[in-house]
Design a protein around this motif. Structure first.
Motif, PDB file in Angstrom:
ATOM      1  N   SER A 141      -3.576   9.551  -5.941  1.00  0.00           N
ATOM      2  CA  SER A 141      -2.054  10.189  -5.987  1.00  0.00           C
ATOM      3  C   SER A 141      -1.289   9.343  -5.028  1.00  0.00           C
ATOM      4  O   SER A 141      -0.056   9.168  -5.103  1.00  0.00           O
ATOM      5  CB  SER A 141      -2.025  11.371  -5.722  1.00  0.00           C
ATOM      6  N   GLN A 142      -1.756   8.554  -4.262  1.00  0.00           N
ATOM      7  CA  GLN A 142      -1.049   7.748  -3.155  1.00  0.00           C
ATOM      8  C   GLN A 142      -1.139   6.468  -3.300  1.00  0.00           C
ATOM      9  O   GLN A 142      -0.473   5.551  -2.577  1.00  0.00           O
ATOM     10  CB  GLN A 142      -1.662   8.161  -1.710  1.00  0.00           C
TER      11      GLN A 142
ATOM     12  N   GLU B 122       0.428   4.268  -5.576  1.00  0.00           N
ATOM     13  CA  GLU B 122       1.590   3.678  -5.984  1.00  0.00           C
ATOM     14  C   GLU B 122       2.325   3.503  -4.722  1.00  0.00           C
ATOM     15  O   GLU B 122       2.946   2.212  -4.591  1.00  0.00           O
ATOM     16  CB  GLU B 122       2.360   4.808  -6.941  1.00  0.00           C
ATOM     17  N   GLU B 123       2.230   4.395  -3.794  1.00  0.00           N
ATOM     18  CA  GLU B 123       2.931   4.150  -2.543  1.00  0.00           C
ATOM     19  C   GLU B 123       2.280   3.213  -1.905  1.00  0.00           C
ATOM     20  O   GLU B 123       3.013   2.159  -1.211  1.00  0.00           O
ATOM     21  CB  GLU B 123       2.938   5.389  -1.797  1.00  0.00           C
TER      22      GLU B 123
ATOM     23  N   ALA C 185       0.574   0.631  -2.933  1.00  0.00           N
ATOM     24  CA  ALA C 185       0.888  -0.815  -3.443  1.00  0.00           C
ATOM     25  C   ALA C 185       2.276  -1.178  -2.983  1.00  0.00           C
ATOM     26  O   ALA C 185       2.527  -2.509  -2.967  1.00  0.00           O
ATOM     27  CB  ALA C 185       0.843  -0.487  -5.098  1.00  0.00           C
ATOM     28  N   VAL C 186       3.122  -0.539  -3.079  1.00  0.00           N
ATOM     29  CA  VAL C 186       4.280  -0.765  -2.544  1.00  0.00           C
ATOM     30  C   VAL C 186       4.569  -1.380  -1.095  1.00  0.00           C
ATOM     31  O   VAL C 186       4.869  -2.373  -0.750  1.00  0.00           O
ATOM     32  CB  VAL C 186       5.285   0.308  -2.579  1.00  0.00           C
TER      33      VAL C 186
ATOM     34  N   GLU D  51      -5.332   3.931 -13.021  1.00  0.00           N
ATOM     35  CA  GLU D  51      -4.255   3.337 -13.105  1.00  0.00           C
ATOM     36  C   GLU D  51      -3.658   2.555 -11.365  1.00  0.00           C
ATOM     37  O   GLU D  51      -3.011   1.927 -11.376  1.00  0.00           O
ATOM     38  CB  GLU D  51      -3.102   4.253 -13.633  1.00  0.00           C
ATOM     39  N   GLY D  52      -3.904   3.683 -10.674  1.00  0.00           N
ATOM     40  CA  GLY D  52      -3.784   3.532  -9.450  1.00  0.00           C
ATOM     41  C   GLY D  52      -4.547   2.459  -8.741  1.00  0.00           C
ATOM     42  O   GLY D  52      -3.996   1.328  -7.974  1.00  0.00           O
TER      43      GLY D  52
ATOM     44  N   MET E  99      -3.111  -0.817 -10.049  1.00  0.00           N
ATOM     45  CA  MET E  99      -1.920  -1.070  -9.264  1.00  0.00           C
ATOM     46  C   MET E  99      -2.073  -1.856  -8.082  1.00  0.00           C
ATOM     47  O   MET E  99      -1.429  -2.828  -7.671  1.00  0.00           O
ATOM     48  CB  MET E  99      -0.968   0.168  -9.080  1.00  0.00           C
TER      49      MET E  99
END
Length: 297
Positions: A164-165, A167-168, A170-171, A203-204, A207
């Protein structure tokens, strides 16, 4: 078989303080009461069996947060002893990047020859059983400001988090393209009882893999699979390798934590069995070369 183990922990309860081992309990990762004993380099090498341990990477073991540099000093002293053969060969040190003293701690860690990077556990989960830290560090301005200092010391970041973390994360990785990241424990796929949980992990991971400065360690799988078999590990191992590619994946033991659920040799032989069809060069990369390159050892 020869390995470079890119994720191990050592501790000496006689001389150092580890708060989590002072009054250990039972959690999703197992019974920490069974870990309340010294675990030294000789202990790990003594149970390696037929595994030829070529090099080791020591990852911070939740040492006393009041003095994280003392852990680095101790691990370096272990490496410097003649009989240790230079092991652990690399140190991933502890630092709270949200703290005001983080810049000084990074400088102090960097003064030791074997320091290669840092880890700060980031795992946050709505279920308190799985929640480690209770706050979203990556969203905090002071944490992000101090994170940028890793570049100054040429340090990597061991990234321990949940899907759940990602995506952040990856940024963060894209914002710091000159800093290397190592995803710990194959992304800690914790929500295994739903299709949504699997998709979040898959998906995470994709990413993160899209960021060329991010690699992954296949380790810690037993924390979520206490009765593991080769076949139960196989889909996670193969999906992770497929996502990151052979060139950005490395195997690791997570010992002695994963020792709760199997022997050192059995774990490494399970990995070997799963990738038995890979080429000689691919196996060398997965078991040795990638870790040596990432941690510069």
């Amino acid at each position: 078989m020869q390995v470079v183990d890119s994720h191990i922990h050592l501790w000496d309860l006689k001389t150092h303080r580890y708060p989590w081992l002072e009054n250990p309990g039972v959690s999703f990762v197992g019974d920490a009461r069974d870990l309340k004993h010294d675990y030294l380099l000789d202990d790990l090498l003594g149970e390696a069996g037929d595994i030829d341990v070529k090099k080791l990477v020591h990852v911070e073991a939740n040492h006393d947060p009041a003095d994280p540099v003392e852990e680095t000093r101790w691990v370096q002293s272990v490496s410097d002893r003649h009989e240790s053969r230079g092991m652990p060969n690399a140190i991933v040190a502890a630092v709270d990047l949200s703290a005001a003293n983080a810049p000084g701690l990074l400088e102090a860690h960097a003064s030791f020859a074997n320091t290669r990077g840092v880890r700060q556990i980031l795992n946050v989960h709505d279920n308190k059983l799985f929640d480690y830290v209770g706050r979203h560090y990556m969203r905090e301005p002071q944490w992000r400001e101090n994170f940028a200092l890793l570049r100054r010391y040429g340090m990597s970041f061991d990234l321990q988090l949940y899907p759940s973390q990602m995506e952040e994360a990856a940024v963060l990785a894209r914002a710091h393209a000159d800093t290397l990241f190592a995803v710990n424990h194959a992304g800690m796929f914790v929500d295994r009882d739903s299709v949504a949980g699997y998709r979040a992990w898959r998906e995470g991971m994709r990413m993160l893999a899209d960021c060329g400065n991010v690699c992954v360690k296949i380790s810690g799988l037993a924390m979520f699979d206490h009765q593991w078999t080769v076949e139960s590990l196989r889909p996670y191992v193969l999906e992770t390798i497929d996502t990151f590619g052979v060139e950005r994946t490395m195997f690791a033991s997570n010992f002695p934590v994963d020792r709760l659920f199997g022997s050192y040799a059995d774990l490494w032989h399970a990995y070997a069995s799963i990738v038995d069809g890979a080429s000689v060069a691919e196996k060398e990369a997965l078991f040795c070369g990638n870790a040596e390159r990432f941690y510069r050892i």
